[in-house]
Design a protein around this motif. Structure first.
Motif, PDB file in Angstrom:
ATOM      1  N   HIS A 181       0.843  -1.189   0.000  1.00 31.91           N
ATOM      2  CA  HIS A 181       0.000   0.000   0.000  1.00 31.91           C
ATOM      3  C   HIS A 181       0.882   1.243   0.000  1.00 31.91           C
ATOM      4  O   HIS A 181       2.021   1.215   0.478  1.00 31.91           O
ATOM      5  N   ASP A 226      -3.096   2.130  -4.264  1.00 30.45           N
ATOM      6  CA  ASP A 226      -3.723   3.169  -3.451  1.00 30.45           C
ATOM      7  C   ASP A 226      -4.913   2.584  -2.704  1.00 30.45           C
ATOM      8  O   ASP A 226      -5.151   1.376  -2.746  1.00 30.45           O
ATOM      9  N   GLU A 227      -5.672   3.437  -2.040  1.00 30.57           N
ATOM     10  CA  GLU A 227      -6.788   2.964  -1.219  1.00 30.57           C
ATOM     11  C   GLU A 227      -7.908   2.314  -2.031  1.00 30.57           C
ATOM     12  O   GLU A 227      -8.757   1.614  -1.495  1.00 30.57           O
TER      13      GLU A 227
END
Length: 134
Positions: free
Chosen positions: A97, A121-122
């Protein structure tokens, strides 16, 4: 093991990296998992890179393929010109992440014995890759 970003910055602009996101720029070849092996190899050659980020139709990272993996698939006795990248990806493989510390990313690479690690990414999109400097 030294991690490097895919697109180098001038030395004066390179900060001390604490997270994976700090160590990279966006960019690099990303391809869709419905691409054929031959086309992927051509993309890799034209981009002058040793690996490709593979994403699904929603833009989510599904893995990373190296030139060696693509060449092995192409040279396999089971190969046809219709084999797509999703057919050879297998296990999604290690990802990290953007907020992962560099120490944790280095540990993950050593543990998984990989030279490159997609950084997501998220939302699961992979903006880039951390790679080992040789």
């Amino acid at each position: 093991m030294t991690l490097v970003q895919m697109q180098p910055r001038p030395a004066s602009a390179t900060p001390v990296h604490s997270t994976a996101a700090d160590a990279m720029d966006t960019g690099g070849p990303q391809v869709c998992d419905d691409m054929t092996v031959e086309v992927a190899l051509a993309v890799m050659v034209s981009a002058r890179t040793g690996h490709l980020l593979v994403c699904d139709n929603d833009g989510l990272c599904t893995g990373l393929l190296t030139q060696a993996q693509l060449t092995a698939a192409r040279d396999s006795s089971k190969y046809t010109d219709r084999i797509q990248l999703r057919d050879i990806l297998g296990d999604r493989g290690p990802l990290t992440h953007r907020v992962t510390t560099m120490a944790e990313a280095e540990h993950a690479m050593r543990y998984s014995q990989v030279d490159a690690l997609p950084v997501v990414d998220e939302h699961g999109s992979a903006p880039d890759v951390l790679a080992v400097a040789r």
